[in-house]
Design a protein around this motif. Structure first.
Motif, PDB file in Angstrom:
ATOM      1  N   SER A  44       0.809  -1.219   0.000  1.00  0.00           N
ATOM      2  CA  SER A  44       0.000   0.000   0.000  1.00  0.00           C
ATOM      3  C   SER A  44       0.844   1.272   0.000  1.00  0.00           C
ATOM      4  CB  SER A  44      -0.940   0.012   1.214  1.00  0.00           C
ATOM      5  OG  SER A  44      -0.198  -0.078   2.426  1.00  0.00           O
ATOM      6  N   GLY A  45       2.088   1.188   0.429  1.00  0.00           N
ATOM      7  CA  GLY A  45       2.929   2.373   0.473  1.00  0.00           C
ATOM      8  C   GLY A  45       3.563   2.750  -0.852  1.00  0.00           C
ATOM      9  N   LEU A  46       3.377   1.934  -1.857  1.00  0.00           N
ATOM     10  CA  LEU A  46       3.979   2.205  -3.160  1.00  0.00           C
ATOM     11  C   LEU A  46       3.178   3.253  -3.923  1.00  0.00           C
ATOM     12  CD1 LEU A  46       4.784  -1.409  -4.377  1.00  0.00           C
ATOM     13  CD2 LEU A  46       6.434   0.281  -3.537  1.00  0.00           C
ATOM     14  N   ARG A  47       3.896   4.102  -4.667  1.00  0.00           N
ATOM     15  CA  ARG A  47       3.220   5.006  -5.585  1.00  0.00           C
ATOM     16  C   ARG A  47       2.697   4.215  -6.788  1.00  0.00           C
ATOM     17  NH1 ARG A  47       6.543   7.714  -8.030  1.00  0.00           N
ATOM     18  NH2 ARG A  47       8.528   7.011  -7.170  1.00  0.00           N
ATOM     19  N   ASP A  48       1.783   4.827  -7.558  1.00  0.00           N
ATOM     20  CA  ASP A  48       1.131   4.127  -8.658  1.00  0.00           C
ATOM     21  C   ASP A  48       2.136   3.540  -9.640  1.00  0.00           C
ATOM     22  OD1 ASP A  48      -1.328   4.639  -7.598  1.00  0.00           O
ATOM     23  OD2 ASP A  48      -1.815   6.298  -8.950  1.00  0.00           O
ATOM     24  N   GLN A  49       3.119   4.331 -10.037  1.00  0.00           N
ATOM     25  CA  GLN A  49       4.088   3.842 -11.008  1.00  0.00           C
ATOM     26  C   GLN A  49       4.927   2.709 -10.427  1.00  0.00           C
ATOM     27  OE1 GLN A  49       7.647   6.154 -12.309  1.00  0.00           O
ATOM     28  NE2 GLN A  49       6.607   6.187 -14.304  1.00  0.00           N
ATOM     29  N   GLN A  50       5.278   2.828  -9.156  1.00  0.00           N
ATOM     30  CA  GLN A  50       6.044   1.769  -8.520  1.00  0.00           C
ATOM     31  C   GLN A  50       5.239   0.472  -8.460  1.00  0.00           C
ATOM     32  OE1 GLN A  50       6.980   3.790  -4.818  1.00  0.00           O
ATOM     33  NE2 GLN A  50       9.136   3.969  -5.408  1.00  0.00           N
ATOM     34  N   ARG A  51       3.938   0.587  -8.228  1.00  0.00           N
ATOM     35  CA  ARG A  51       3.092  -0.609  -8.200  1.00  0.00           C
ATOM     36  C   ARG A  51       3.135  -1.325  -9.555  1.00  0.00           C
ATOM     37  NH1 ARG A  51      -1.098  -0.653  -4.265  1.00  0.00           N
ATOM     38  NH2 ARG A  51      -2.567  -1.544  -5.755  1.00  0.00           N
TER      39      ARG A  51
ATOM     40  N   HIS B  36      10.685  -4.699  -2.071  1.00  0.00           N
ATOM     41  CA  HIS B  36      10.404  -3.717  -3.118  1.00  0.00           C
ATOM     42  C   HIS B  36      11.671  -3.278  -3.840  1.00  0.00           C
ATOM     43  CE1 HIS B  36       6.514  -2.578  -0.775  1.00  0.00           C
ATOM     44  NE2 HIS B  36       6.320  -3.587  -1.595  1.00  0.00           N
TER      45      HIS B  36
ATOM     46  N   GLU C 289      12.680   7.747 -11.600  1.00  0.00           N
ATOM     47  CA  GLU C 289      12.457   7.718 -10.158  1.00  0.00           C
ATOM     48  C   GLU C 289      12.170   6.312  -9.658  1.00  0.00           C
ATOM     49  OE1 GLU C 289       9.194  10.382  -9.650  1.00  0.00           O
ATOM     50  OE2 GLU C 289      10.428  12.160  -9.896  1.00  0.00           O
TER      51      GLU C 289
ATOM     52  N   GLU D  70      12.893   5.601  -5.767  1.00  0.00           N
ATOM     53  CA  GLU D  70      12.296   6.380  -4.704  1.00  0.00           C
ATOM     54  C   GLU D  70      11.218   5.597  -3.975  1.00  0.00           C
ATOM     55  OE1 GLU D  70      10.962  10.125  -6.114  1.00  0.00           O
ATOM     56  OE2 GLU D  70      12.934  10.735  -6.799  1.00  0.00           O
TER      57      GLU D  70
END
Length: 285
Positions: free
Chosen positions: A195-202, A224, A282, A285
Protein backbone atom coordinates in the motif's frame (compact mmCIF):
# COMPACT_ATOMS: atom_id res chain seq x y z
CA UNK A 1 2.72 -30.45 -6.76
CA UNK A 2 -0.38 -31.26 -8.76
CA UNK A 3 -2.37 -29.67 -11.55
CA UNK A 4 -3.80 -26.40 -10.21
CA UNK A 5 -5.16 -23.02 -11.25
CA UNK A 6 -5.85 -19.92 -9.21
CA UNK A 7 -6.93 -16.40 -10.04
CA UNK A 8 -4.30 -13.80 -9.20
CA UNK A 9 -6.29 -10.77 -10.36
CA UNK A 10 -9.54 -10.29 -12.24
CA UNK A 11 -10.51 -6.85 -13.58
CA UNK A 12 -13.31 -5.34 -15.67
CA UNK A 13 -12.79 -2.19 -17.75
CA UNK A 14 -15.42 0.57 -18.11
CA UNK A 15 -16.18 -0.80 -21.58
CA UNK A 16 -16.82 -4.28 -20.18
CA UNK A 17 -13.60 -5.97 -21.27
CA UNK A 18 -12.49 -8.50 -18.66
CA UNK A 19 -8.78 -9.04 -18.01
CA UNK A 20 -7.88 -12.07 -15.90
CA UNK A 21 -4.49 -13.20 -14.62
CA UNK A 22 -4.03 -16.78 -13.42
CA UNK A 23 -1.21 -18.85 -11.99
CA UNK A 24 -1.38 -22.37 -13.40
CA UNK A 25 0.64 -25.52 -12.73
CA UNK A 26 0.56 -28.48 -15.11
CA UNK A 27 2.75 -31.16 -16.66
CA UNK A 28 5.82 -29.70 -18.36
CA UNK A 29 5.39 -32.00 -21.35
CA UNK A 30 2.18 -30.22 -22.47
CA UNK A 31 3.70 -26.72 -22.37
CA UNK A 32 4.00 -26.64 -26.16
CA UNK A 33 0.24 -27.13 -26.51
CA UNK A 34 -0.43 -24.38 -23.98
CA UNK A 35 1.86 -21.97 -25.80
CA UNK A 36 -0.02 -22.26 -29.11
CA UNK A 37 -2.71 -19.89 -27.78
CA UNK A 38 -1.46 -16.51 -28.98
CA UNK A 39 -4.08 -14.41 -27.17
CA UNK A 40 -2.30 -15.26 -23.92
CA UNK A 41 0.41 -13.19 -22.28
CA UNK A 42 2.46 -15.57 -20.20
CA UNK A 43 5.61 -15.99 -18.22
CA UNK A 44 6.90 -19.39 -17.46
CA UNK A 45 9.30 -21.09 -15.06
CA UNK A 46 12.57 -21.47 -16.94
CA UNK A 47 14.86 -24.48 -17.12
CA UNK A 48 17.65 -22.03 -17.87
CA UNK A 49 17.23 -20.14 -14.60
CA UNK A 50 16.84 -22.82 -11.92
CA UNK A 51 19.92 -24.64 -10.53
CA UNK A 52 20.35 -28.28 -11.50
CA UNK A 53 20.22 -29.56 -7.92
CA UNK A 54 16.81 -27.93 -7.38
CA UNK A 55 15.41 -29.36 -10.59
CA UNK A 56 16.71 -32.79 -9.67
CA UNK A 57 15.07 -32.58 -6.26
CA UNK A 58 11.73 -31.79 -7.88
CA UNK A 59 12.02 -34.54 -10.46
CA UNK A 60 13.05 -37.02 -7.78
CA UNK A 61 10.62 -36.14 -4.99
CA UNK A 62 7.55 -35.17 -7.00
CA UNK A 63 7.64 -36.40 -10.61
CA UNK A 64 4.78 -35.41 -12.90
CA UNK A 65 3.54 -38.80 -14.06
CA UNK A 66 0.90 -39.06 -16.81
CA UNK A 67 -2.68 -38.79 -15.62
CA UNK A 68 -3.94 -41.40 -18.08
CA UNK A 69 -2.07 -44.46 -19.35
CA UNK A 70 -3.86 -44.88 -22.67
CA UNK A 71 -3.38 -47.68 -25.19
CA UNK A 72 -1.96 -46.95 -28.64
CA UNK A 73 -4.41 -46.40 -31.51
CA UNK A 74 -4.50 -44.39 -34.75
CA UNK A 75 -4.77 -40.63 -34.38
CA UNK A 76 -3.77 -38.14 -31.68
CA UNK A 77 -6.08 -39.46 -28.97
CA UNK A 78 -5.15 -42.49 -26.91
CA UNK A 79 -7.39 -45.52 -26.64
CA UNK A 80 -8.72 -47.28 -23.56
CA UNK A 81 -6.62 -47.11 -20.42
CA UNK A 82 -4.13 -49.90 -19.91
CA UNK A 83 -4.82 -52.32 -17.08
CA UNK A 84 -3.13 -55.15 -15.23
CA UNK A 85 0.28 -56.27 -16.48
CA UNK A 86 0.09 -53.92 -19.49
CA UNK A 87 -0.29 -50.93 -17.18
CA UNK A 88 2.47 -52.14 -14.86
CA UNK A 89 4.84 -52.58 -17.81
CA UNK A 90 4.14 -49.07 -19.13
CA UNK A 91 4.57 -47.47 -15.71
CA UNK A 92 7.79 -49.43 -15.20
CA UNK A 93 9.11 -47.97 -18.47
CA UNK A 94 8.57 -44.42 -17.20
CA UNK A 95 9.99 -45.26 -13.79
CA UNK A 96 13.16 -46.79 -15.21
CA UNK A 97 13.76 -43.89 -17.59
CA UNK A 98 13.14 -41.44 -14.73
CA UNK A 99 15.46 -43.25 -12.32
CA UNK A 100 18.22 -43.79 -14.87
CA UNK A 101 18.10 -40.15 -15.97
CA UNK A 102 18.64 -38.99 -12.39
CA UNK A 103 21.35 -41.61 -11.84
CA UNK A 104 23.30 -40.62 -14.94
CA UNK A 105 23.12 -36.92 -14.11
CA UNK A 106 24.32 -37.61 -10.54
CA UNK A 107 27.21 -39.67 -11.88
CA UNK A 108 28.15 -36.92 -14.32
CA UNK A 109 28.04 -34.22 -11.64
CA UNK A 110 30.09 -36.35 -9.23
CA UNK A 111 32.76 -36.80 -11.89
CA UNK A 112 32.83 -33.08 -12.73
CA UNK A 113 33.09 -32.05 -9.08
CA UNK A 114 36.02 -34.37 -8.41
CA UNK A 115 38.27 -31.78 -9.96
CA UNK A 116 37.66 -28.04 -9.88
CA UNK A 117 39.31 -27.79 -13.31
CA UNK A 118 36.51 -29.81 -14.92
CA UNK A 119 33.95 -27.43 -16.47
CA UNK A 120 30.33 -28.45 -15.87
CA UNK A 121 27.74 -28.47 -18.61
CA UNK A 122 25.40 -25.51 -18.18
CA UNK A 123 22.11 -26.05 -16.33
CA UNK A 124 20.12 -24.94 -19.37
CA UNK A 125 21.13 -28.22 -21.04
CA UNK A 126 21.16 -30.64 -18.10
CA UNK A 127 17.76 -29.46 -16.95
CA UNK A 128 16.23 -30.24 -20.35
CA UNK A 129 16.80 -33.92 -19.63
CA UNK A 130 14.56 -33.62 -16.56
CA UNK A 131 11.66 -31.78 -18.20
CA UNK A 132 9.56 -34.87 -19.06
CA UNK A 133 9.21 -35.51 -15.32
CA UNK A 134 8.60 -31.97 -14.06
CA UNK A 135 5.64 -29.85 -13.07
CA UNK A 136 5.52 -26.43 -14.68
CA UNK A 137 4.18 -23.10 -13.39
CA UNK A 138 2.89 -20.38 -15.72
CA UNK A 139 1.47 -16.92 -15.15
CA UNK A 140 -1.07 -16.20 -17.87
CA UNK A 141 -3.17 -13.10 -18.56
CA UNK A 142 -5.83 -12.69 -21.21
CA UNK A 143 -9.06 -10.98 -22.19
CA UNK A 144 -10.13 -13.89 -24.39
CA UNK A 145 -10.53 -17.42 -23.02
CA UNK A 146 -13.36 -19.06 -24.97
CA UNK A 147 -11.26 -20.67 -27.69
CA UNK A 148 -8.78 -22.06 -25.16
CA UNK A 149 -11.57 -23.58 -23.07
CA UNK A 150 -13.28 -25.03 -26.15
CA UNK A 151 -10.05 -26.58 -27.43
CA UNK A 152 -8.48 -27.78 -24.20
CA UNK A 153 -11.52 -28.80 -22.15
CA UNK A 154 -12.58 -31.02 -25.02
CA UNK A 155 -12.49 -34.84 -24.66
CA UNK A 156 -10.11 -34.72 -27.65
CA UNK A 157 -7.46 -32.81 -25.70
CA UNK A 158 -4.53 -34.57 -24.05
CA UNK A 159 -5.63 -35.46 -20.51
CA UNK A 160 -2.85 -33.50 -18.80
CA UNK A 161 -3.70 -30.17 -20.45
CA UNK A 162 -7.41 -30.93 -20.23
CA UNK A 163 -7.11 -31.25 -16.45
CA UNK A 164 -5.43 -27.84 -16.24
CA UNK A 165 -7.93 -26.20 -18.61
CA UNK A 166 -10.90 -27.50 -16.64
CA UNK A 167 -9.49 -26.08 -13.40
CA UNK A 168 -8.80 -22.77 -15.17
CA UNK A 169 -12.35 -22.63 -16.51
CA UNK A 170 -13.80 -23.40 -13.10
CA UNK A 171 -11.69 -20.68 -11.49
CA UNK A 172 -12.64 -18.20 -14.21
CA UNK A 173 -16.35 -18.91 -13.93
CA UNK A 174 -16.29 -18.68 -10.13
CA UNK A 175 -14.40 -15.38 -10.06
CA UNK A 176 -16.13 -12.00 -9.94
CA UNK A 177 -13.97 -9.31 -11.60
CA UNK A 178 -13.60 -6.00 -9.85
CA UNK A 179 -14.63 -2.88 -11.74
CA UNK A 180 -11.80 -0.59 -12.80
CA UNK A 181 -11.88 3.02 -13.99
CA UNK A 182 -9.80 4.72 -16.62
CA UNK A 183 -6.41 5.56 -15.16
CA UNK A 184 -6.37 2.55 -12.83
CA UNK A 185 -4.02 -0.38 -13.41
CA UNK A 186 -4.35 -4.15 -13.37
CA UNK A 187 -1.31 -5.09 -11.25
CA UNK A 188 -0.99 -8.82 -10.45
CA UNK A 189 0.76 -9.83 -7.21
CA UNK A 190 0.21 -6.42 -5.61
CA UNK A 191 -1.60 -6.67 -2.28
CA UNK A 192 -2.20 -4.76 0.96
CA UNK A 193 1.46 -5.12 1.94
CA UNK A 194 2.29 -2.87 -0.99
CA UNK A 195 0.00 0.00 0.00
CA UNK A 196 2.93 2.37 0.47
CA UNK A 197 3.98 2.21 -3.16
CA UNK A 198 3.22 5.01 -5.59
CA UNK A 199 1.13 4.13 -8.66
CA UNK A 200 4.09 3.84 -11.01
CA UNK A 201 6.04 1.77 -8.52
CA UNK A 202 3.09 -0.61 -8.20
CA UNK A 203 3.20 -1.14 -11.96
CA UNK A 204 6.94 -1.80 -11.93
CA UNK A 205 6.84 -4.12 -8.92
CA UNK A 206 3.91 -6.06 -10.41
CA UNK A 207 5.78 -6.62 -13.67
CA UNK A 208 8.88 -7.76 -11.78
CA UNK A 209 6.87 -10.25 -9.74
CA UNK A 210 5.33 -11.63 -12.92
CA UNK A 211 8.87 -12.09 -14.24
CA UNK A 212 9.92 -13.94 -11.11
CA UNK A 213 7.99 -17.04 -12.13
CA UNK A 214 11.29 -17.96 -13.78
CA UNK A 215 12.75 -18.37 -10.32
CA UNK A 216 9.61 -19.59 -8.50
CA UNK A 217 9.92 -17.08 -5.64
CA UNK A 218 6.35 -15.77 -5.47
CA UNK A 219 5.78 -17.25 -2.04
CA UNK A 220 9.06 -15.88 -0.70
CA UNK A 221 9.93 -12.61 1.01
CA UNK A 222 8.70 -9.43 -0.68
CA UNK A 223 11.41 -6.87 -1.25
CA UNK A 224 10.40 -3.72 -3.12
CA UNK A 225 14.00 -2.68 -3.74
CA UNK A 226 14.81 -6.01 -5.37
CA UNK A 227 11.60 -5.90 -7.39
CA UNK A 228 12.40 -2.44 -8.71
CA UNK A 229 15.96 -3.48 -9.47
CA UNK A 230 14.68 -6.45 -11.45
CA UNK A 231 12.27 -4.23 -13.38
CA UNK A 232 15.17 -1.95 -14.28
CA UNK A 233 17.13 -4.94 -15.60
CA UNK A 234 14.14 -6.09 -17.66
CA UNK A 235 13.65 -2.80 -19.50
CA UNK A 236 17.30 -1.73 -19.76
CA UNK A 237 18.53 -5.03 -21.22
CA UNK A 238 19.36 -5.02 -24.92
CA UNK A 239 17.23 -6.57 -26.19
CA UNK A 240 14.69 -5.79 -23.51
CA UNK A 241 12.71 -8.46 -21.67
CA UNK A 242 9.24 -7.13 -22.35
CA UNK A 243 6.85 -10.02 -21.74
CA UNK A 244 6.41 -9.53 -17.95
CA UNK A 245 5.19 -5.99 -18.66
CA UNK A 246 2.26 -7.37 -20.67
CA UNK A 247 0.40 -8.55 -17.54
CA UNK A 248 0.23 -4.98 -16.21
CA UNK A 249 -2.42 -3.00 -18.08
CA UNK A 250 -4.87 -0.11 -17.88
CA UNK A 251 -8.31 0.24 -19.53
CA UNK A 252 -8.01 1.73 -23.01
CA UNK A 253 -9.53 5.21 -23.15
CA UNK A 254 -9.05 6.11 -26.82
CA UNK A 255 -6.60 8.86 -25.89
CA UNK A 256 -3.11 8.19 -24.65
CA UNK A 257 -4.07 4.72 -23.50
CA UNK A 258 -5.00 2.90 -26.69
CA UNK A 259 -5.53 -0.84 -26.85
CA UNK A 260 -2.35 -2.50 -28.09
CA UNK A 261 -0.93 -5.97 -28.10
CA UNK A 262 -3.00 -9.08 -27.53
CA UNK A 263 -5.55 -7.69 -25.03
CA UNK A 264 -8.97 -6.46 -26.08
CA UNK A 265 -9.79 -3.05 -24.58
CA UNK A 266 -6.63 -2.74 -22.47
CA UNK A 267 -3.30 -0.94 -22.91
CA UNK A 268 -0.29 -2.93 -21.71
CA UNK A 269 2.63 -1.41 -19.81
CA UNK A 270 4.93 -3.10 -22.32
CA UNK A 271 3.98 -0.62 -25.01
CA UNK A 272 4.92 2.32 -22.80
CA UNK A 273 8.52 1.14 -22.73
CA UNK A 274 9.32 -1.01 -25.74
CA UNK A 275 8.95 1.37 -28.72
CA UNK A 276 11.53 3.94 -27.61
CA UNK A 277 13.38 1.78 -25.10
CA UNK A 278 12.16 4.24 -22.46
CA UNK A 279 14.17 4.37 -19.28
CA UNK A 280 12.74 4.28 -15.75
CA UNK A 281 12.14 7.52 -13.93
CA UNK A 282 12.46 7.72 -10.16
CA UNK A 283 12.55 3.94 -9.86
CA UNK A 284 14.51 3.98 -6.61
CA UNK A 285 12.30 6.38 -4.70
Amino acid sequence: MSTSAKIILDSLSPSGDRLTTMEVTFHRFVLAEFNTHRVFSRNSASSRAIPVYRMMERADEDPAWPLVWAAEQKGMQGGEELTGDDLALAQDLFTRIHDNTLLLIRQYLAWVHQDSDNPQLHKSLINRLLEPFLWHTVIVSSTEWDNFFQQRCSPLAQPEIKAAAELMRAAYEASVPHQMNHGEWHTPYIDDQDSGLRDQQRQFVSAARCARVSYLTHDGVRDHAQDLELFHRLVSARPGHWSPLEHVATPADGGRWKAKGNFKGWAQLRHEFEPQGRQIEEVDE
